[in-house]
Structures are given as C-alpha cells and as structure tokens.
Design a protein around this motif. Structure first.
Motif, PDB file in Angstrom:
ATOM      1  N   LEU A   4       0.832  -1.213   0.000  1.00 31.25           N
ATOM      2  CA  LEU A   4       0.000   0.000   0.000  1.00 31.25           C
ATOM      3  C   LEU A   4       0.862   1.256   0.000  1.00 31.25           C
ATOM      4  CD1 LEU A   4      -2.989  -0.579   2.426  1.00 31.25           C
ATOM      5  CD2 LEU A   4      -3.091   0.119   0.024  1.00 31.25           C
ATOM      6  N   VAL A   5       1.902   1.239   0.832  1.00 33.82           N
ATOM      7  CA  VAL A   5       2.787   2.405   0.928  1.00 33.82           C
ATOM      8  C   VAL A   5       3.521   2.613  -0.398  1.00 33.82           C
ATOM      9  CG1 VAL A   5       4.818   3.357   2.076  1.00 33.82           C
ATOM     10  CG2 VAL A   5       3.096   2.131   3.411  1.00 33.82           C
ATOM     11  N   ARG A   6       4.043   1.513  -0.932  1.00 29.96           N
ATOM     12  CA  ARG A   6       4.778   1.597  -2.194  1.00 29.96           C
ATOM     13  C   ARG A   6       3.888   2.134  -3.317  1.00 29.96           C
ATOM     14  NH1 ARG A   6       9.160  -0.213  -5.045  1.00 29.96           N
ATOM     15  NH2 ARG A   6       8.760  -0.711  -7.218  1.00 29.96           N
ATOM     16  N   THR A   7       2.673   1.603  -3.388  1.00 27.10           N
ATOM     17  CA  THR A   7       1.774   2.067  -4.451  1.00 27.10           C
ATOM     18  C   THR A   7       1.449   3.550  -4.275  1.00 27.10           C
ATOM     19  OG1 THR A   7       0.846  -0.146  -4.618  1.00 27.10           O
ATOM     20  CG2 THR A   7      -0.412   1.631  -5.619  1.00 27.10           C
ATOM     21  N   GLY A   8       1.270   3.962  -3.027  1.00 28.05           N
ATOM     22  CA  GLY A   8       1.006   5.383  -2.775  1.00 28.05           C
ATOM     23  C   GLY A   8       2.169   6.259  -3.231  1.00 28.05           C
ATOM     24  N   LEU A   9       3.391   5.819  -2.931  1.00 30.97           N
ATOM     25  CA  LEU A   9       4.574   6.588  -3.333  1.00 30.97           C
ATOM     26  C   LEU A   9       4.722   6.601  -4.860  1.00 30.97           C
ATOM     27  CD1 LEU A   9       7.122   5.394  -0.612  1.00 30.97           C
ATOM     28  CD2 LEU A   9       6.229   7.718  -0.907  1.00 30.97           C
ATOM     29  N   LEU A  10       4.500   5.443  -5.470  1.00 35.13           N
ATOM     30  CA  LEU A  10       4.591   5.388  -6.936  1.00 35.13           C
ATOM     31  C   LEU A  10       3.522   6.284  -7.559  1.00 35.13           C
ATOM     32  CD1 LEU A  10       5.215   1.589  -7.629  1.00 35.13           C
ATOM     33  CD2 LEU A  10       6.820   3.476  -7.945  1.00 35.13           C
ATOM     34  N   MET A  26      -7.787   5.443  -8.005  1.00 32.83           N
ATOM     35  CA  MET A  26      -6.594   5.220  -7.178  1.00 32.83           C
ATOM     36  C   MET A  26      -6.640   6.098  -5.926  1.00 32.83           C
ATOM     37  SD  MET A  26      -4.171   3.092  -8.534  1.00 32.83           S
ATOM     38  CE  MET A  26      -2.474   3.637  -8.303  1.00 32.83           C
ATOM     39  N   GLU A  27      -7.052   7.343  -6.103  1.00 27.04           N
ATOM     40  CA  GLU A  27      -7.075   8.248  -4.939  1.00 27.04           C
ATOM     41  C   GLU A  27      -8.128   7.833  -3.923  1.00 27.04           C
ATOM     42  OE1 GLU A  27      -7.009  12.379  -6.104  1.00 27.04           O
ATOM     43  OE2 GLU A  27      -5.182  12.071  -7.266  1.00 27.04           O
ATOM     44  N   LEU A  28      -9.298   7.425  -4.417  1.00 25.88           N
ATOM     45  CA  LEU A  28     -10.337   6.976  -3.487  1.00 25.88           C
ATOM     46  C   LEU A  28      -9.854   5.744  -2.708  1.00 25.88           C
ATOM     47  CD1 LEU A  28     -13.570   7.357  -5.670  1.00 25.88           C
ATOM     48  CD2 LEU A  28     -12.849   8.786  -3.747  1.00 25.88           C
ATOM     49  N   TYR A  29      -9.194   4.841  -3.408  1.00 22.91           N
ATOM     50  CA  TYR A  29      -8.794   3.589  -2.766  1.00 22.91           C
ATOM     51  C   TYR A  29      -7.568   3.776  -1.874  1.00 22.91           C
ATOM     52  CZ  TYR A  29      -7.930  -1.423  -2.245  1.00 22.91           C
ATOM     53  OH  TYR A  29      -7.747  -2.685  -1.733  1.00 22.91           O
ATOM     54  N   PHE A  30      -6.521   4.411  -2.408  1.00 18.92           N
ATOM     55  CA  PHE A  30      -5.256   4.460  -1.665  1.00 18.92           C
ATOM     56  C   PHE A  30      -5.145   5.660  -0.720  1.00 18.92           C
ATOM     57  CE2 PHE A  30      -4.089   1.614  -5.153  1.00 18.92           C
ATOM     58  CZ  PHE A  30      -3.496   0.587  -4.439  1.00 18.92           C
ATOM     59  N   GLU A  32      -8.061   7.836   0.151  1.00 16.61           N
ATOM     60  CA  GLU A  32      -9.269   8.047   0.952  1.00 16.61           C
ATOM     61  C   GLU A  32      -9.754   6.770   1.636  1.00 16.61           C
ATOM     62  OE1 GLU A  32     -10.444  11.145   1.167  1.00 16.61           O
ATOM     63  OE2 GLU A  32      -9.090  11.973  -0.356  1.00 16.61           O
ATOM     64  N   ASN A  33      -9.098   5.642   1.299  1.00 16.36           N
ATOM     65  CA  ASN A  33      -9.434   4.364   1.938  1.00 16.36           C
ATOM     66  C   ASN A  33     -10.881   3.916   1.747  1.00 16.36           C
ATOM     67  OD1 ASN A  33      -6.788   3.926   3.066  1.00 16.36           O
ATOM     68  ND2 ASN A  33      -7.263   5.603   4.466  1.00 16.36           N
ATOM     69  N   TRP A  34     -11.458   4.270   0.592  1.00 15.50           N
ATOM     70  CA  TRP A  34     -12.780   3.718   0.279  1.00 15.50           C
ATOM     71  C   TRP A  34     -12.622   2.229  -0.020  1.00 15.50           C
ATOM     72  CZ3 TRP A  34     -16.669   6.927  -3.063  1.00 15.50           C
ATOM     73  CH2 TRP A  34     -16.763   8.238  -2.542  1.00 15.50           C
ATOM     74  N   ALA A  37     -16.289  -1.847  -2.939  1.00 15.80           N
ATOM     75  CA  ALA A  37     -17.750  -1.758  -3.113  1.00 15.80           C
ATOM     76  C   ALA A  37     -18.204  -0.296  -3.158  1.00 15.80           C
ATOM     77  CB  ALA A  37     -18.452  -2.492  -1.976  1.00 15.80           C
ATOM     78  N   GLU A  38     -17.628   0.512  -2.290  1.00 20.01           N
ATOM     79  CA  GLU A  38     -18.007   1.938  -2.266  1.00 20.01           C
ATOM     80  C   GLU A  38     -17.615   2.632  -3.571  1.00 20.01           C
ATOM     81  OE1 GLU A  38     -17.663   3.163   2.475  1.00 20.01           O
ATOM     82  OE2 GLU A  38     -15.817   2.834   1.328  1.00 20.01           O
ATOM     83  N   ILE A  39     -16.418   2.347  -4.045  1.00 23.95           N
ATOM     84  CA  ILE A  39     -15.977   2.966  -5.295  1.00 23.95           C
ATOM     85  C   ILE A  39     -16.836   2.474  -6.458  1.00 23.95           C
ATOM     86  CG2 ILE A  39     -14.043   3.300  -6.883  1.00 23.95           C
ATOM     87  CD1 ILE A  39     -12.145   2.772  -4.511  1.00 23.95           C
TER      88      ILE A  39
END
Lengths: 123, 123
Positions: A4-10, A26-30, A32-34, A37-39
C-alpha cells in the motif's frame, strides 16, 4: 516496503500519467481508503471492474518505475537526508551549550532538512 | 534555464520513456554533442529526419514534465540543499576553531549534502 505504501509513493510520482478515471479511483482507494464496493457504487460499475482497474493502474505505474526508477532514486536520497538530520540532532544534543551560537543555526538547518523530507513525502 | 540544460535535465528524468532510437539520438545530440549531420550519417537518415525526431522527443519529455512536474520539484529541492550547504560552510568558516569538534562533523555533513546534489545531477 508494504504494498500500500509503495503504491502510494509510486502514485505520487507517476499518477499524472494515468487516465482521469484511473487517478480518481486510485485516490479513493489508496488515499481516501474507500472500499472496492463503495468505489464501484460511486462509479456505477461492478466491484470486479474496480478491482481490475486498480490492478491495471498499479501495473502501469510499476512499469514507469521499472523504466525511470524515480522512487528508488528518491528513497536513496531520503535515507541520506534522514541520516543528516539525525547527525545534526546528535551534534546539537551532545556538543552544544544551550546558548551556543551554533545551536540555533544547526537547529534551523535541521528544520530545513525536515521540511525537505516532508515536502517530498507530501508533494 | 537554458534550453540545452533544461532538455538534458528533462531527459535525465523522462528519457526512459522514449523509444530506443529517440534515446540514442537524444544522447548523441545533448550528451555527446554530435551535430545533426553526424547523427544523420550514423543513423542512415536525413538531417531533417534527425531534426524532427529531436523535436518530437523534446515535445514528449516536456509533455511528461507538464503532467508530473518532477524537474520543478527537483529544482526546488536542489535550491534548499545548496542553501544548507552554504550555511554549513558559513558556520564552519565563521564560528569554529580549526580544532573544534564541530568542525569535522559539520564538514562531513556538508560533504554528504554535496554528494546528494551531485548524485542528483548525475544519475
């Protein structure tokens, strides 16, 4: 590095090369932590479609890192900056008197380095 | 920033996303300082074709910079690092005695920062 951290940095480096939809998801998932199902509900598509889109997006930004290696370069620089910050702190703590003329200046430099580390992580 | 310097820096960040041929020609022109005519002869194409290829390559990497802004971010960081290096040098020059315990440590930190600046410019 945790995925998760790596993907956020990339994403921080290469996100601008993804499509608008990929960036949004990507922003909602990584960031905003949606949940998937929510996305999916928000985008009006299936959970599977969001899952696939995230996988493709990750693969794309990993591909950019494979070609450019900017996260790797960045990580090496960050390690050096953190080492410098720690050494400045050691010097201030161990060697300078409270009223030393160095002390204020070294603490100011340490603050600059902390800003550099933090701005790299944020921007 | 002078165009040649800017293009070289942009190439350093984004060159890996160009085609092999674009990378080869960019390096001959911007790093090895070959003339258009020399590159054209080496590649077995017209001078105009090399000119066009260079223009397209520059446009491509400027496009990446427009989307990702990594050179701009890098330049801001470099300014801060140079300022830190200069302040450390001032402290060493102005305030520490030749045999001060600080002096050696601060010079070492300054060297680390110079390495950071140089490795960013080289890698």
């Amino acid at each position: 590095m945790e995925r998760l951290v790596r993907t956020g940095l990339l994403y921080d480096f290469y996100g601008g090369l993804l499509t608008e939809k990929q960036q949004r998801v990507m922003e909602l998932y990584f960031l905003e932590n949606w949940s998937l199902a929510e996305i999916a509900a928000s985008e009006g598509v299936s959970r599977q479609a969001i899952h696939d889109l995230l996988q493709r997006s990750e693969k794309t930004i990993e591909g950019y890192e494979g070609k450019l290696g900017l996260l790797e370069r960045h990580s090496r620089e960050q390690l050096i900056l953190v080492a410098i910050k720690d050494r400045l702190q050691e010097i201030v703590t161990g060697n300078t008197k409270q009223d030393s003329p160095f002390r204020k200046e070294l603490l100011e430099i340490k603050e600059l380095i902390i800003q550099l580390i933090e701005s790299e992580n944020e921007s």
